[in-house]
Write an enzyme that holds these catalytic residues in place. Structure first.
Site, short mmCIF file in Angstrom:
data_model
loop_
_atom_site.label_atom_id
_atom_site.label_comp_id
_atom_site.label_asym_id
_atom_site.label_seq_id
_atom_site.Cartn_x
_atom_site.Cartn_y
_atom_site.Cartn_z
N SER A 1 -11.81 -8.47 -23.47
CA SER A 1 -12.03 -9.57 -24.43
C SER A 1 -13.48 -9.11 -24.38
CB SER A 1 -11.66 -11.47 -23.47
OG SER A 1 -12.06 -11.09 -24.74
N HIS B 1 -3.08 -12.57 -25.26
CA HIS B 1 -4.98 -12.28 -25.09
C HIS B 1 -4.95 -11.62 -24.00
CE1 HIS B 1 -9.06 -12.68 -25.65
NE2 HIS B 1 -8.59 -12.97 -24.33
N ASP C 1 -2.33 -12.66 -29.96
CA ASP C 1 -3.21 -13.14 -29.09
C ASP C 1 -3.47 -14.44 -29.91
OD1 ASP C 1 -6.14 -13.55 -28.23
OD2 ASP C 1 -5.99 -11.77 -28.51
#
Length: 259
Positions: free
Chosen positions: A101, A227, A197
């Site tokens: 991320s 995610h 996600d």
């Protein structure tokens, strides 16, 4: 044997880290926004690297996990500096940067800063430019006004308590935007992206692929992936990806990614 410690930057903030010794190219795990180095993917990579005898480093940015400092005082540039500082002091030779991320954005920034140290880059739902491209558009007009007026707002999170978003985080993030300017990376890049996600849309990964100027860039879309990509099958995919980048002959060659 895992070595752990905290190293202070010039600012005096202690940065927590864990390091495993080994031979050949190393692996560095860079966590996401408000995450720490004890999460599922970091722990899995620690075991994977230990079994292979591969050097492994994980860390907490300032204001995260076991490191000092306040989260709301930090920004993308600060956290990239934290990671670069520890990588330069605690690793040797080429490294595979694995960024999850926000850690994917930080990995991309470090790839530009330390190209001679980069063996490869793996992004797990990488979120370059998320402060402006993903976060800012989600704010209501009232939230934007409050952020500009007060300097901070609290946003709800699916992963725990509401978290602070500062005006500095957004504005300082603008100094590190990558997608429109293009990203020159000569090393292999592998991107793992869930299509379910809710935080980083899979089309954001397509935009990142288009922005990278390097030749060896591969995107794997996981249709039912979320995610975090922390399910057993996601971890297996990540490990296979890293293993291929390390090479089956101790890291001397770089075969195609087997995913």
């Amino acid at each position: 044997m895992t070595e752990s410690g905290a190293t202070e930057r010039v600012s005096g903030i202690p940065l927590a880290w864990r390091r495993q010794p080994g031979q050949g190219p190393g692996v560095v795990f860079l966590g996401g926004f408000r995450s720490d180095m004890t999460g599922t993917k970091a722990e899995a990579l620690a075991g994977f690297c230990a079994a292979r005898g591969t050097p492994f480093l994980r860390l907490d940015y300032s204001g995260h996990g076991a490191s000092g400092g306040r989260f709301e005082d930090g920004s993308i540039g600060d956290w990239a500096e934290d990671a670069g500082f520890l990588i330069e002091r605690l690793t040797d030779g080429p490294q595979i940067l694995v960024g999850s991320s926000m850690g994917g954005w930080i990995a991309l920034l470090l790839a530009r800063r330390l190209p001679e140290r980069l063996r490869a880059l793996v992004g797990i739902a990488p979120a370059p430019d998320f402060t402006r491209a993903l976060m800012w558009p989600e704010f209501s007009e009232a939230e934007r006004a409050a952020l500009l007026r007060d300097g901070m707002i609290l946003r709800p999170s699916e992963y725990g308590d509401p978290y602070p978003i500062t005006r500095r985080l957004i504005e300082e993030g603008d100094r590190h935007l990558l997608l429109d300017a293009g990203i020159a990376i000569a090393a292999p890049v592998r991107i793992l992206q869930g299509m379910q996600d809710p935080d980083v849309p899979w089309r954001h990964a397509l935009r990142l692929v288009d922005a990278i100027a390097g030749e060896d860039v591969r995107l794997t879309l996981i249709k039912d992936g979320d995610h975090r990509l922390s399910r057993p099958q996601d971890i297996t995919l990540l490990e296979r990806c890293v293993a291929a980048l390390l090479g089956e002959d101790g890291g001397q060659t770089l075969p195609p990614t087997r995913v």
